[in-house]
Design a protein around this motif. Structure first.
Motif, PDB file in Angstrom:
ATOM      1  N   ARG A 165     -33.207  53.848  16.733  1.00 52.66           N
ATOM      2  CA  ARG A 165     -32.482  52.813  16.000  1.00 52.66           C
ATOM      3  C   ARG A 165     -31.356  53.425  15.192  1.00 52.66           C
ATOM      4  O   ARG A 165     -31.537  54.427  14.495  1.00 52.66           O
ATOM      5  CB  ARG A 165     -33.421  52.054  15.070  1.00 52.66           C
ATOM      6  N   ARG A 166     -30.198  52.808  15.295  1.00 48.87           N
ATOM      7  CA  ARG A 166     -29.042  53.195  14.497  1.00 48.87           C
ATOM      8  C   ARG A 166     -28.593  51.972  13.712  1.00 48.87           C
ATOM      9  O   ARG A 166     -28.469  50.886  14.264  1.00 48.87           O
ATOM     10  CB  ARG A 166     -27.899  53.711  15.380  1.00 48.87           C
ATOM     11  N   ALA A 167     -28.348  52.158  12.438  1.00 53.02           N
ATOM     12  CA  ALA A 167     -27.890  51.037  11.619  1.00 53.02           C
ATOM     13  C   ALA A 167     -26.444  51.299  11.214  1.00 53.02           C
ATOM     14  O   ALA A 167     -26.114  52.408  10.773  1.00 53.02           O
ATOM     15  CB  ALA A 167     -28.771  50.893  10.378  1.00 53.02           C
ATOM     16  N   PRO A 168     -25.593  50.286  11.372  1.00 50.93           N
ATOM     17  CA  PRO A 168     -25.872  48.968  11.938  1.00 50.93           C
ATOM     18  C   PRO A 168     -25.923  49.014  13.453  1.00 50.93           C
ATOM     19  O   PRO A 168     -25.537  50.003  14.075  1.00 50.93           O
ATOM     20  CB  PRO A 168     -24.691  48.142  11.441  1.00 50.93           C
ATOM     21  N   ALA A 169     -26.364  47.892  14.048  1.00 44.63           N
ATOM     22  CA  ALA A 169     -26.532  47.834  15.495  1.00 44.63           C
ATOM     23  C   ALA A 169     -25.223  48.062  16.236  1.00 44.63           C
ATOM     24  O   ALA A 169     -25.224  48.596  17.344  1.00 44.63           O
ATOM     25  CB  ALA A 169     -27.119  46.479  15.886  1.00 44.63           C
ATOM     26  N   ARG A 170     -24.097  47.689  15.626  1.00 43.22           N
ATOM     27  CA  ARG A 170     -22.817  47.837  16.333  1.00 43.22           C
ATOM     28  C   ARG A 170     -22.469  49.295  16.617  1.00 43.22           C
ATOM     29  O   ARG A 170     -21.603  49.580  17.438  1.00 43.22           O
ATOM     30  CB  ARG A 170     -21.691  47.171  15.550  1.00 43.22           C
ATOM     31  N   ALA A 171     -23.158  50.221  15.945  1.00 42.42           N
ATOM     32  CA  ALA A 171     -22.952  51.644  16.222  1.00 42.42           C
ATOM     33  C   ALA A 171     -23.761  52.117  17.419  1.00 42.42           C
ATOM     34  O   ALA A 171     -23.710  53.292  17.779  1.00 42.42           O
ATOM     35  CB  ALA A 171     -23.323  52.466  14.990  1.00 42.42           C
ATOM     36  N   SER A 172     -24.510  51.200  18.063  1.00 46.24           N
ATOM     37  CA  SER A 172     -25.403  51.576  19.158  1.00 46.24           C
ATOM     38  C   SER A 172     -24.921  51.098  20.520  1.00 46.24           C
ATOM     39  O   SER A 172     -25.712  51.080  21.469  1.00 46.24           O
ATOM     40  CB  SER A 172     -26.801  50.989  18.907  1.00 46.24           C
ATOM     41  N   LEU A 173     -23.663  50.703  20.648  1.00 47.80           N
ATOM     42  CA  LEU A 173     -23.202  50.103  21.894  1.00 47.80           C
ATOM     43  C   LEU A 173     -23.543  50.950  23.113  1.00 47.80           C
ATOM     44  O   LEU A 173     -24.131  50.467  24.084  1.00 47.80           O
ATOM     45  CB  LEU A 173     -21.694  49.857  21.847  1.00 47.80           C
ATOM     46  N   TRP A 174     -23.194  52.234  23.089  1.00 47.40           N
ATOM     47  CA  TRP A 174     -23.365  53.059  24.280  1.00 47.40           C
ATOM     48  C   TRP A 174     -24.821  53.444  24.510  1.00 47.40           C
ATOM     49  O   TRP A 174     -25.273  53.553  25.651  1.00 47.40           O
ATOM     50  CB  TRP A 174     -22.454  54.276  24.203  1.00 47.40           C
ATOM     51  N   GLY A 175     -25.566  53.619  23.427  1.00 50.54           N
ATOM     52  CA  GLY A 175     -26.986  53.914  23.590  1.00 50.54           C
ATOM     53  C   GLY A 175     -27.740  52.767  24.225  1.00 50.54           C
ATOM     54  O   GLY A 175     -28.717  52.973  24.955  1.00 50.54           O
ATOM     55  N   LEU A 176     -27.311  51.533  23.980  1.00 49.40           N
ATOM     56  CA  LEU A 176     -27.944  50.356  24.574  1.00 49.40           C
ATOM     57  C   LEU A 176     -27.397  50.060  25.964  1.00 49.40           C
ATOM     58  O   LEU A 176     -28.118  49.556  26.833  1.00 49.40           O
ATOM     59  CB  LEU A 176     -27.728  49.135  23.670  1.00 49.40           C
ATOM     60  N   THR A 177     -26.122  50.362  26.175  1.00 48.71           N
ATOM     61  CA  THR A 177     -25.482  50.017  27.440  1.00 48.71           C
ATOM     62  C   THR A 177     -26.004  50.847  28.605  1.00 48.71           C
ATOM     63  O   THR A 177     -26.222  50.327  29.708  1.00 48.71           O
ATOM     64  CB  THR A 177     -23.950  50.189  27.326  1.00 48.71           C
ATOM     65  N   VAL A 178     -26.214  52.144  28.388  1.00 52.94           N
ATOM     66  CA  VAL A 178     -26.640  53.014  29.489  1.00 52.94           C
ATOM     67  C   VAL A 178     -27.965  52.550  30.120  1.00 52.94           C
ATOM     68  O   VAL A 178     -28.063  52.442  31.353  1.00 52.94           O
ATOM     69  CB  VAL A 178     -26.720  54.481  29.023  1.00 52.94           C
ATOM     70  N   PRO A 179     -29.007  52.233  29.331  1.00 47.82           N
ATOM     71  CA  PRO A 179     -30.242  51.744  29.971  1.00 47.82           C
ATOM     72  C   PRO A 179     -30.036  50.446  30.746  1.00 47.82           C
ATOM     73  O   PRO A 179     -30.648  50.253  31.805  1.00 47.82           O
ATOM     74  CB  PRO A 179     -31.186  51.533  28.777  1.00 47.82           C
TER      75      PRO A 179
END
Length: 398
Positions: A165-179
């Motif tokens: 988890r990275r806060a805020p979520a908008r900093a996680s775009l690429w970590g979420l996109t790859v899966p």
């Protein structure tokens, strides 16, 4: 790549000197949003390793699904837009980004649901995962480890990719996109290779270096873009579907990081009415309506539109993600840019670079992500802390 901005910068009401003071930037960026954004490349590499630890092959065991639903909100929902765009017009099944709780009424055993939540607690993603399990749809979930979303996935015996988890979520775009992309690959929707992911990560590393806080405004493309947008009403238009996804991401980041409103969309639909903004009170009409007998007012003191055209030239003569020849999309972009110039509307052009679609997308999102942060910092705001968001979440909490 950024093409030269035409016209004068907006009425900034922002501290340009602050952007060239690393110590002041660090003091204002208390939550470390610059550091989090600079980690986009490492996010991709980490996500590749995390997905490798999960068996996604079972998603394709029952053959091609009827449809794929990507459920989530905010940044999680953007992953669905990216999957649909990278899959393109020749994708054998529909890819449906779903931004409300649950799943569409037609979802059943013939479909795949990808539930995405950076926190693993999003009501929308949780409801989608639960509904998918009840209806017998194939499910894969992406979110924070040890979260409610992981529990739902384990109960349903569905694959779960645990993304830190990275806060805020908008900093996680690429970590979420790859899966999400690799889940799409497992069921035959996209041809994303490991080389594509590595090249995209390298592109993000390169852009992060160019946009680093120690680079002065005159050589830092993100600081320059931020200063040119200051005091304006940003209008963000994409020349093709991939560029339009990037424009939407830019609008999200301007709203949350810099608290700036933005108009966004694709040039394919702009000509159906939105192009009229160029003639409005914040566009060409701003000059026409000025009182010639009043004291002269600098153009920079007017609140004006600032058009940002994001262009994706694609690869040669291939069609874009909507099946339209790139030459047609690029001709439309040239026409709109020329119209803006004739009306005195300031215009910046961002052009995609790279080979695969994912790398081109990264090249269109990296500088804008940093620019939204620098625009926030120039106004003395902490881009990480958004009081209105916190207040709304508190008010809606059960």
């Amino acid at each position: 790549m950024i093409d030269g901005t035409e016209g004068l910068r907006g009425n900034r009401q922002a501290d340009e000197a602050l952007l060239d003071d690393p110590a002041a930037l660090a003091a204002n960026d208390r939550g470390g949003m610059l550091r989090a954004t600079a980690a986009a490349g490492p996010q991709i590499r980490e996500a590749m390793q995390l997905v490798a630890e999960v068996d996604l092959t079972e998603l394709g065991v029952d053959g091609r699904p009827r449809a794929v639903v990507v459920a989530g909100v905010g940044t999680a929902a953007r992953t669905g837009d990216i999957l649909a765009t990278v899959a393109g017009p020749h994708c054998p099944v529909p890819v449906v980004p779903h931004r409300i709780a649950g799943v569409p009424g037609w979802v059943g055993a013939a479909d795949v649901v990808i539930a995405v939540s950076a926190s693993g607690r999003s009501p929308e993603a949780l409801a989608a995962a639960e509904a998918a399990a009840r209806r017998g749809a194939r499910l894969v979930a992406v979110g924070a480890p040890e979260s409610p979303l992981q529990s739902v996935a384990e109960t349903a015996r569905a694959p779960f990719v645990a993304v830190p988890r990275r806060a805020p979520a908008r900093a996680s775009l690429w970590g979420l996109t790859v899966p999400v992309l690799l889940a799409g690959r497992a069921i035959g929707l996209v041809r994303v290779t490991e080389a594509d992911l590595v090249e995209t990560a390298t592109r993000l590393d390169t852009e992060a270096e160019a946009c680093r806080e120690s680079a002065d405004s005159f050589v830092n493309p993100a600081k320059e873009l931020a200063l040119n947008l200051a005091g304006s009403v940003p209008v963000l238009w994409g020349s093709a579907p991939l560029a339009t996804v990037a424009a939407g991401r830019f609008a999200d980041m301007l709203s949350s990081n810099a608290r700036y409103p933005a108009v966004t969309g694709g040039l394919g639909e702009v000509g159906r009415g939105r192009v009229g903004l160029l003639d409005g009170v914040f566009g060409g009409l701003a000059e026409q309506d000025r009182d010639i007998f009043a004291d002269p007012q600098p153009v920079s003191d007017l609140t004006r539109l600032h058009l940002v055209v994001l262009r994706d030239g694609g690869l040669g003569d291939e069609d874009d993600a909507a099946g339209e020849p790139y030459a047609v999309a690029e001709q439309r972009a040239e026409t709109v840019i020329a119209m803006a110039h004739r009306r005195g509307v300031r215009c910046t052009v961002l052009t995609a670079e790279g080979g695969c679609a994912l790398e081109r997308l990264a090249s269109l999102t990296a500088v804008p992500d940093f620019a939204s942060i620098y625009l926030s910092l120039a106004h003395g705001l902490d881009p990480m802390a958004v009081p209105a968001v916190s207040e709304l979440k508190t008010a809606l909490r059960p």
